[in-house]
Design a protein around this motif. Structure first.
Motif, mmCIF file in Angstrom:
data_model
loop_
_atom_site.group_PDB
_atom_site.id
_atom_site.type_symbol
_atom_site.label_atom_id
_atom_site.label_comp_id
_atom_site.label_asym_id
_atom_site.label_seq_id
_atom_site.Cartn_x
_atom_site.Cartn_y
_atom_site.Cartn_z
ATOM 1 N N TYR A 1 0.980 -1.310 0.042
ATOM 2 C CA TYR A 1 -0.049 -0.149 -0.043
ATOM 3 C C TYR A 1 0.845 1.278 -0.064
ATOM 4 C CZ TYR A 1 -3.715 -3.167 1.364
ATOM 5 O OH TYR A 1 -4.702 -4.133 1.335
ATOM 6 N N THR A 2 0.374 2.112 -0.972
ATOM 7 C CA THR A 2 1.196 3.466 -0.814
ATOM 8 C C THR A 2 0.581 4.525 0.087
ATOM 9 O OG1 THR A 2 -0.009 4.247 -2.778
ATOM 10 C CG2 THR A 2 2.063 3.198 -3.267
ATOM 11 N N ASP A 3 -0.596 4.368 0.623
ATOM 12 C CA ASP A 3 -1.068 5.408 1.756
ATOM 13 C C ASP A 3 -1.322 4.832 2.976
ATOM 14 O OD1 ASP A 3 -2.933 2.919 1.013
ATOM 15 O OD2 ASP A 3 -4.641 4.332 0.925
ATOM 16 N N LEU A 4 -0.305 4.185 3.453
ATOM 17 C CA LEU A 4 -0.398 3.560 4.781
ATOM 18 C C LEU A 4 -0.527 4.403 5.974
ATOM 19 C CD1 LEU A 4 2.379 0.865 4.720
ATOM 20 C CD2 LEU A 4 0.182 0.508 5.351
ATOM 21 N N LEU B 1 -3.331 3.647 8.691
ATOM 22 C CA LEU B 1 -2.780 3.274 10.146
ATOM 23 C C LEU B 1 -3.081 4.236 10.960
ATOM 24 C CD1 LEU B 1 0.768 1.689 9.342
ATOM 25 C CD2 LEU B 1 -1.330 0.663 9.729
ATOM 26 N N ALA B 2 -3.381 5.703 10.828
ATOM 27 C CA ALA B 2 -3.512 6.629 11.843
ATOM 28 C C ALA B 2 -4.754 6.140 12.875
ATOM 29 C CB ALA B 2 -3.750 8.087 11.284
ATOM 30 N N GLN B 3 -5.795 5.786 12.164
ATOM 31 C CA GLN B 3 -7.068 5.661 13.036
ATOM 32 C C GLN B 3 -6.544 4.191 13.765
ATOM 33 O OE1 GLN B 3 -10.761 5.868 11.361
ATOM 34 N NE2 GLN B 3 -11.799 5.228 13.390
ATOM 35 N N THR B 4 -6.377 3.239 13.194
ATOM 36 C CA THR B 4 -6.110 1.794 13.741
ATOM 37 C C THR B 4 -4.967 2.102 14.836
ATOM 38 O OG1 THR B 4 -6.410 1.024 11.616
ATOM 39 C CG2 THR B 4 -5.325 -0.351 13.294
ATOM 40 N N SER B 5 -3.928 2.587 14.781
ATOM 41 C CA SER B 5 -2.758 2.726 15.735
ATOM 42 C C SER B 5 -3.649 3.647 16.933
ATOM 43 C CB SER B 5 -1.598 3.397 15.274
ATOM 44 O OG SER B 5 -1.728 4.615 14.766
#
Length: 127
Positions: free
Chosen positions: A54-57, A61-65
């Motif tokens: 993915y090029t938009d990690l 990831l912001a909300q998940t982390s």
């Protein structure tokens, strides 16, 4: 910038990984550092390795982390008191819990920090 990413992990290395292993290629937008990377896709190789390109990690990831971190912190805070007594409105710190004891600074005006954890148990005897 503007150049293809160097291949740091070749197909032989990916084939040597155990099934269930995961590669996350942060250079996917420039072609990837992993030979099996497919830009903007997550694929599974024939030997069961998941390759994430993915090029938009950052946006993924912001909300998940944040959610995982908040959940972890809440469970830690709750383990420190409200859930230990099982009585509504009662709060007690479990000083036997090394995570709770390690975060205590003051108790009834007495300095509780820094704290030295107990030594680890001795290793088991050899067979």
């Amino acid at each position: 910038p503007g150049k293809p990413a160097p291949k740091l992990v070749d197909e032989t290395m990916v084939k040597a990984l155990k099934p269930g292993s995961v590669t996350v290629d942060l250079a996917a937008s420039a072609g990837g550092n992993v030979a099996t990377t497919v830009k903007d896709k997550a694929i599974v190789t024939p030997n069961g390795v998941t390759c994430i390109g993915y090029t938009d990690l950052n946006s993924r990831l912001a909300q998940t982390s944040s959610t995982l971190y908040a959940n972890n912190q809440m469970k830690w805070i709750l383990s420190a008191g409200p859930t230990t007594t099982k009585k509504k409105g009662e709060f007690a710190l479990d000083e036997e819990d090394i995570a709770v004891r390690g975060m205590m600074v003051l108790k009834s005006g007495e300095m509780m920090w820094p704290w030295s954890p107990p030594p680890p148990p001795p290793p088991p005897p050899p067979p």
